[in-house]
Each structure stands twice: as structure tokens, then as C-alpha cells.
Design a protein around this motif. Structure first.
Motif, mmCIF file in Angstrom:
data_model
loop_
_atom_site.group_PDB
_atom_site.id
_atom_site.type_symbol
_atom_site.label_atom_id
_atom_site.label_comp_id
_atom_site.label_asym_id
_atom_site.label_seq_id
_atom_site.Cartn_x
_atom_site.Cartn_y
_atom_site.Cartn_z
ATOM 1 N N PHE A 189 27.570 29.708 24.140
ATOM 2 C CA PHE A 189 28.979 30.034 23.912
ATOM 3 C C PHE A 189 29.812 28.989 24.625
ATOM 4 O O PHE A 189 29.632 28.768 25.825
ATOM 5 N N GLY A 190 30.722 28.341 23.902
ATOM 6 C CA GLY A 190 31.524 27.299 24.523
ATOM 7 C C GLY A 190 30.614 26.243 25.119
ATOM 8 O O GLY A 190 29.667 25.786 24.484
ATOM 9 N N PRO B 99 29.340 32.204 18.950
ATOM 10 C CA PRO B 99 28.064 31.620 19.390
ATOM 11 C C PRO B 99 27.628 30.436 18.527
ATOM 12 O O PRO B 99 27.879 30.404 17.323
ATOM 13 N N VAL B 100 27.001 29.495 19.172
ATOM 14 C CA VAL B 100 26.312 28.405 18.480
ATOM 15 C C VAL B 100 24.836 28.757 18.590
ATOM 16 O O VAL B 100 24.306 28.877 19.693
ATOM 17 N N ILE B 101 24.202 28.949 17.435
ATOM 18 C CA ILE B 101 22.826 29.440 17.411
ATOM 19 C C ILE B 101 21.915 28.398 16.792
ATOM 20 O O ILE B 101 22.222 27.851 15.736
ATOM 21 N N HIS B 102 20.798 28.154 17.464
ATOM 22 C CA HIS B 102 19.810 27.189 16.995
ATOM 23 C C HIS B 102 18.459 27.883 16.932
ATOM 24 O O HIS B 102 18.011 28.466 17.927
ATOM 25 N N ALA C 178 38.484 28.665 29.521
ATOM 26 C CA ALA C 178 39.802 29.003 28.981
ATOM 27 C C ALA C 178 40.901 28.555 29.947
ATOM 28 O O ALA C 178 41.920 27.995 29.523
ATOM 29 N N ARG C 179 40.682 28.791 31.229
ATOM 30 C CA ARG C 179 41.671 28.356 32.229
ATOM 31 C C ARG C 179 41.787 26.831 32.249
ATOM 32 O O ARG C 179 42.873 26.287 32.408
#
Length: 116
Positions: free
Chosen positions: A12-13, A62-65, A97-98
């Protein structure tokens, strides 16, 4: 329906990568209630800390591999995507995010920012 147990690496991120075993395809995992719950949990946490955050979707999607079965041993040391990992992820995405918000503020207050 494909129910073969597979190993996926999820991120994530700019977070660390996490292991997740799932019975099904990558597309089924992306649409699964489990992933939806993780995304919603992270998004709610971000919104509770930064109500006006324009990066929620980017940080909580999510980035899923999918990992090939013969490569699975390479990922044995990766942390499982479990409740403890999700708690850690909350803080990672909040920090990101901050950082985005801070950079936006710096860009807005940059020297000569009001020149059109």
C-alpha cells in the motif's frame, strides 16, 4: 472458479511488502471482502487523522503481485498481511499522507508562488 492456493505480495503506497495467501486469482483477491476491509480500514483511519486528504485512494489501494510457486521460498521472510500488519500500515500511510500534505504546503508557499 479457480480455488488454487496462491501467494501474493501486497503493498500500500510506499509501504513494505506483505505476504498474503489466497485461494483464487489476483482479480478475485482485488475484489475480495478481505481486501475491501483492509482498504476501508486504512481509508477511515486516514480520514479520521486528516479529514481533507486528497491522497486517500492512492495510499489505500493495494498493489498486488502474484508470486510464481517456484519463487515462493524467496518471500518466506516477508511479514504476513494480518491484523498486526494493518495496524502498522495505518501509521505508514498516515506518514505518507502528511508528507504529501507538507509538500503541497511547501509548494504553495514557494518563493514567487503567486506569480501568474
Amino acid at each position: 472458479m479457480d480455488t488454487k492456493q496462491r501467494l501474493y505480495i501486497v503493498r500500500f503506497g510506499n509501504s513494505a511488502a506483505y505476504r498474503l495467501e489466497f485461494s483464487g486469482t489476483k482479480e478475485a483477491l482485488e475484489a475480495s471482502p478481505r481486501m475491501k476491509e483492509v482498504e476501508d480500514t486504512l481509508a477511515e483511519y486516514l480520514k479520521s487523522k486528516i479529514p481533507v486528504c486528497n491522497h486517500v485512494k492512492r495510499l489505500t489501494t493495494p498493489v498486488i503481485h502474484e508470486v510464481e510457486s517456484e519463487d515462493a521460498p524467496k518471500y518466506a521472510g516477508y511479514r504476513e498481511l494480518d491484523a498486526e500488519a494493518i495496524e502498522a500500515l495505518k501509521h505508514v500511510v498516515l506518514t505518507e499522507a502528511r508528507n504529501y500534505q507538507d509538500q503541497k504546503e511547501l509548494d504553495r508557499n514557494a518563493l514567487f508562488a503567486d506569480i501568474s
